[in-house]
Design a protein around this motif. Sequence first.
Motif, PDB file in Angstrom:
ATOM      1  N   GLY A 154      16.296  27.741  54.128  1.00 45.69           N
ATOM      2  CA  GLY A 154      16.470  26.981  52.896  1.00 45.69           C
ATOM      3  C   GLY A 154      15.788  27.612  51.708  1.00 45.69           C
ATOM      4  O   GLY A 154      16.341  27.649  50.601  1.00 45.69           O
ATOM      5  N   HIS A 155      14.580  28.148  51.922  1.00 41.66           N
ATOM      6  CA  HIS A 155      13.811  28.639  50.777  1.00 41.66           C
ATOM      7  C   HIS A 155      14.139  30.069  50.394  1.00 41.66           C
ATOM      8  O   HIS A 155      13.866  30.474  49.260  1.00 41.66           O
ATOM      9  N   VAL A 156      14.720  30.839  51.291  1.00 44.14           N
ATOM     10  CA  VAL A 156      15.198  32.179  50.901  1.00 44.14           C
ATOM     11  C   VAL A 156      16.253  32.029  49.810  1.00 44.14           C
ATOM     12  O   VAL A 156      16.202  32.691  48.765  1.00 44.14           O
ATOM     13  N   PHE A 157      17.221  31.161  50.061  1.00 44.39           N
ATOM     14  CA  PHE A 157      18.283  30.924  49.074  1.00 44.39           C
ATOM     15  C   PHE A 157      17.720  30.301  47.799  1.00 44.39           C
ATOM     16  O   PHE A 157      18.105  30.654  46.687  1.00 44.39           O
ATOM     17  N   GLY A 158      16.787  29.361  47.977  1.00 46.51           N
ATOM     18  CA  GLY A 158      16.201  28.682  46.827  1.00 46.51           C
ATOM     19  C   GLY A 158      15.501  29.634  45.880  1.00 46.51           C
ATOM     20  O   GLY A 158      15.657  29.544  44.662  1.00 46.51           O
ATOM     21  N   ILE A 159      14.719  30.553  46.421  1.00 49.00           N
ATOM     22  CA  ILE A 159      13.963  31.503  45.598  1.00 49.00           C
ATOM     23  C   ILE A 159      14.914  32.323  44.712  1.00 49.00           C
ATOM     24  O   ILE A 159      14.650  32.538  43.525  1.00 49.00           O
ATOM     25  N   ILE A 160      16.016  32.773  45.284  1.00 49.72           N
ATOM     26  CA  ILE A 160      17.004  33.546  44.511  1.00 49.72           C
ATOM     27  C   ILE A 160      17.559  32.713  43.356  1.00 49.72           C
ATOM     28  O   ILE A 160      17.670  33.189  42.218  1.00 49.72           O
ATOM     29  N   THR A 161      17.874  31.447  43.647  1.00 48.43           N
ATOM     30  CA  THR A 161      18.446  30.568  42.619  1.00 48.43           C
ATOM     31  C   THR A 161      17.442  30.265  41.521  1.00 48.43           C
ATOM     32  O   THR A 161      17.797  30.210  40.342  1.00 48.43           O
ATOM     33  N   TYR A 162      16.180  30.046  41.891  1.00 51.40           N
ATOM     34  CA  TYR A 162      15.157  29.727  40.890  1.00 51.40           C
ATOM     35  C   TYR A 162      14.965  30.896  39.929  1.00 51.40           C
ATOM     36  O   TYR A 162      14.828  30.705  38.717  1.00 51.40           O
ATOM     37  N   VAL A 163      14.949  32.099  40.487  1.00 51.78           N
ATOM     38  CA  VAL A 163      14.803  33.289  39.636  1.00 51.78           C
ATOM     39  C   VAL A 163      15.981  33.392  38.664  1.00 51.78           C
ATOM     40  O   VAL A 163      15.798  33.674  37.477  1.00 51.78           O
ATOM     41  N   ARG A 164      17.192  33.123  39.145  1.00 49.14           N
ATOM     42  CA  ARG A 164      18.378  33.225  38.286  1.00 49.14           C
ATOM     43  C   ARG A 164      18.357  32.178  37.179  1.00 49.14           C
ATOM     44  O   ARG A 164      18.705  32.471  36.027  1.00 49.14           O
ATOM     45  N   ASN A 165      17.932  30.957  37.480  1.00 50.60           N
ATOM     46  CA  ASN A 165      17.855  29.919  36.453  1.00 50.60           C
ATOM     47  C   ASN A 165      16.809  30.258  35.392  1.00 50.60           C
ATOM     48  O   ASN A 165      17.001  29.972  34.207  1.00 50.60           O
ATOM     49  N   ILE A 166      15.715  30.861  35.818  1.00 52.91           N
ATOM     50  CA  ILE A 166      14.692  31.299  34.864  1.00 52.91           C
ATOM     51  C   ILE A 166      15.284  32.344  33.919  1.00 52.91           C
ATOM     52  O   ILE A 166      15.054  32.315  32.699  1.00 52.91           O
ATOM     53  N   MET A 167      16.077  33.254  34.468  1.00 50.41           N
ATOM     54  CA  MET A 167      16.739  34.273  33.643  1.00 50.41           C
ATOM     55  C   MET A 167      17.710  33.636  32.654  1.00 50.41           C
ATOM     56  O   MET A 167      17.768  34.029  31.483  1.00 50.41           O
ATOM     57  N   LEU A 168      18.479  32.647  33.101  1.00 44.42           N
ATOM     58  CA  LEU A 168      19.430  31.962  32.212  1.00 44.42           C
ATOM     59  C   LEU A 168      18.715  31.257  31.069  1.00 44.42           C
ATOM     60  O   LEU A 168      19.169  31.302  29.909  1.00 44.42           O
ATOM     61  N   LEU A 169      17.597  30.594  31.400  1.00 47.68           N
ATOM     62  CA  LEU A 169      16.865  29.872  30.364  1.00 47.68           C
ATOM     63  C   LEU A 169      16.245  30.823  29.348  1.00 47.68           C
ATOM     64  O   LEU A 169      16.192  30.529  28.157  1.00 47.68           O
ATOM     65  N   ARG A 170      15.788  31.963  29.812  1.00 46.28           N
ATOM     66  CA  ARG A 170      15.232  32.963  28.894  1.00 46.28           C
ATOM     67  C   ARG A 170      16.311  33.510  27.961  1.00 46.28           C
ATOM     68  O   ARG A 170      16.054  33.792  26.792  1.00 46.28           O
ATOM     69  N   ASN A 171      17.507  33.655  28.473  1.00 49.07           N
ATOM     70  CA  ASN A 171      18.629  34.128  27.647  1.00 49.07           C
ATOM     71  C   ASN A 171      19.051  33.102  26.610  1.00 49.07           C
ATOM     72  O   ASN A 171      19.574  33.437  25.555  1.00 49.07           O
ATOM     73  N   GLN A 172      18.824  31.787  26.956  1.00 44.17           N
ATOM     74  CA  GLN A 172      19.197  30.719  26.025  1.00 44.17           C
ATOM     75  C   GLN A 172      18.261  30.682  24.830  1.00 44.17           C
ATOM     76  O   GLN A 172      18.660  30.335  23.721  1.00 44.17           O
ATOM     77  N   SER A 173      16.978  31.039  25.054  1.00 45.97           N
ATOM     78  CA  SER A 173      15.975  30.926  23.980  1.00 45.97           C
ATOM     79  C   SER A 173      15.958  32.155  23.078  1.00 45.97           C
ATOM     80  O   SER A 173      16.641  33.110  23.299  1.00 45.97           O
TER      81      SER A 173
END
Length: 206
Positions: free
Chosen positions: A187-206
């Motif tokens: 569960g957390h292997v997949f989660g870690i990848i997704t969390y990193v990607r969302n952080i990247m998306l939010l940084r691109n938004q700002s």
Amino acid sequence: MMAWYIFAIGGLSQLLFSGRTLLQWVISEKNKKVLTPSLFWKISLVASFLMFYYGYLREDFSIMLGQVLTYFIYIRNMQLQGEWKKIHKFIRTFILIFPLIIITIGYNNNKQDVDNLLNNEAIPDWLLVLGIIAQIIFTLRFVYQWIYSEKNKESSLPFGFWMLSLLGSSLIFTYAIFRVDPILIAGHVFGIITYVRNIMLLRNQS
């Protein structure tokens, strides 16, 4: 050795947790910004329901603690999105009292059962402490998200949520390796990848 039905309950729970994250990820990628669909919270609640029971069956205090702390935050987010009242009243009542039912039935011998839970021979003290700390940090993401959403009067997943998710998930992943828990590891292997990607998306938004 873990019984097949325990593995099945835990596996289904993690599939749902991963499914909600995948859903949120796909919708966010499509819109090029972080979004939170109402289905995210519905799946979260069902998955938490199952994971709490999985933790009980495994006599794993850290898992149970983490799910109890987030369980009601999922419900609150459903309320903020107007989805909670759409559920039948009987089902809502059962969902609310379910953790209490499990604790009452499972730990009705008071101190003896609590001692067994906190002194599981399969979990050394240092590992139990790591698991509790990891679950608290992982849970704090939803406390932060809850406060943020209440302040803005809408359910959303801010930057701090994803940072706490990444830290907490990394610690739980470490705990799972030492605990030899394939459910948590997957569960957390997949989660870690997704969390990193969302952080990247939010940084691109700002």
